[in-house]
Design an enzyme around this catalytic site. Sequence first.
Site, PDB file in Angstrom:
ATOM      1  N   ARG A   1       8.148   2.715   1.924  1.00  0.00           N
ATOM      2  CA  ARG A   1       7.004   2.038   2.558  1.00  0.00           C
ATOM      3  C   ARG A   1       7.481   0.804   3.318  1.00  0.00           C
ATOM      4  NH1 ARG A   1       2.270   0.840  -1.427  1.00  0.00           N
ATOM      5  NH2 ARG A   1       1.222   0.397   0.558  1.00  0.00           N
TER       6      ARG A   1
ATOM      7  N   CYS B   1       3.385  -7.562  -1.248  1.00  0.00           N
ATOM      8  CA  CYS B   1       3.416  -6.124  -1.582  1.00  0.00           C
ATOM      9  C   CYS B   1       2.415  -5.444  -0.665  1.00  0.00           C
ATOM     10  CB  CYS B   1       3.123  -5.890  -3.066  1.00  0.00           C
ATOM     11  SG  CYS B   1       1.519  -6.515  -3.604  1.00  0.00           S
TER      12      CYS B   1
END
Length: 282
Positions: free
Chosen positions: A179, A238
């Site tokens: 990611r 995050c």
Amino acid sequence: MKTTLISAAELAALPPGDVLIVDCRVDLADPDKGERDWRGGHIPGAVYAQLDRDLSDLSRQYLGLGRHPLPLETDFAAVLGRWGWRPGLQVVAYDAAGGALAAARLWWLMRLIGERAVAVLDGGIGAWVAAGLPLETAVPERAPTTVTIHYDPAQLIVEHAAVTASPQQLLIDARAAARYRGDTEPLDRVGGHVPGARNRPFAENLAADGRFKSPDDLRQEFLAVLQTYAPSQVVHSCGSGVTACHNLLAMEVAGLNGSRLYAPSWSGWVSDPSRPVATGPD
């Protein structure tokens, strides 16, 4: 007073009146599963914290604050009052993911209001069960309290412009490497990372048994990421400001104190298509 991690044996030894235990289990694909699991069996005396309702305020997503915006101070105070919390009462948070999905988020929220008597159960509910300790299904009855709190602005960043790369600040991204690189993005508008950010997947904080690695190991691994930066220059990110708290906790376990959280994280950053996106490795 436990301020980072607590073992199952240590938790079991605490008198029930001296601790507030909070079950933070969550399944991001099924928001109600965590509460069902809690009702099906939890550590005795544990109240339940729902990530979307108690530890976040999803009604504020439109402000560009990410997928899990922080709750307002008054709302989080009401949650704590419903649980019967009072300042100085030891809080222990646990989940089923080594603290990564919501327990570390509650740990960080408590520190955000200036409370240090808060710890994450090392190994989560799995460690409790593995130790042969009991579960119960009874809903705990706790006398409500009146709580007034204030967030410490020195511990978090909500302004997107404040996380751009600089020699004075390092952004550490806790998402999985794929990611971070932009190879895949299952949740947010686009993959990649904030330019200048470095990657430290939160899963690397745990050993094979689901417990945190030793403080020495965590220290060496994080120092390799920090390089010339001091812990106080680190800001964690995050996808939505949840698993980044796991990296912040790991640094505290390692004795690398004073880092902060970029609360909106990647989902907040990409809420404005004009902000730059980096892809590939560091």
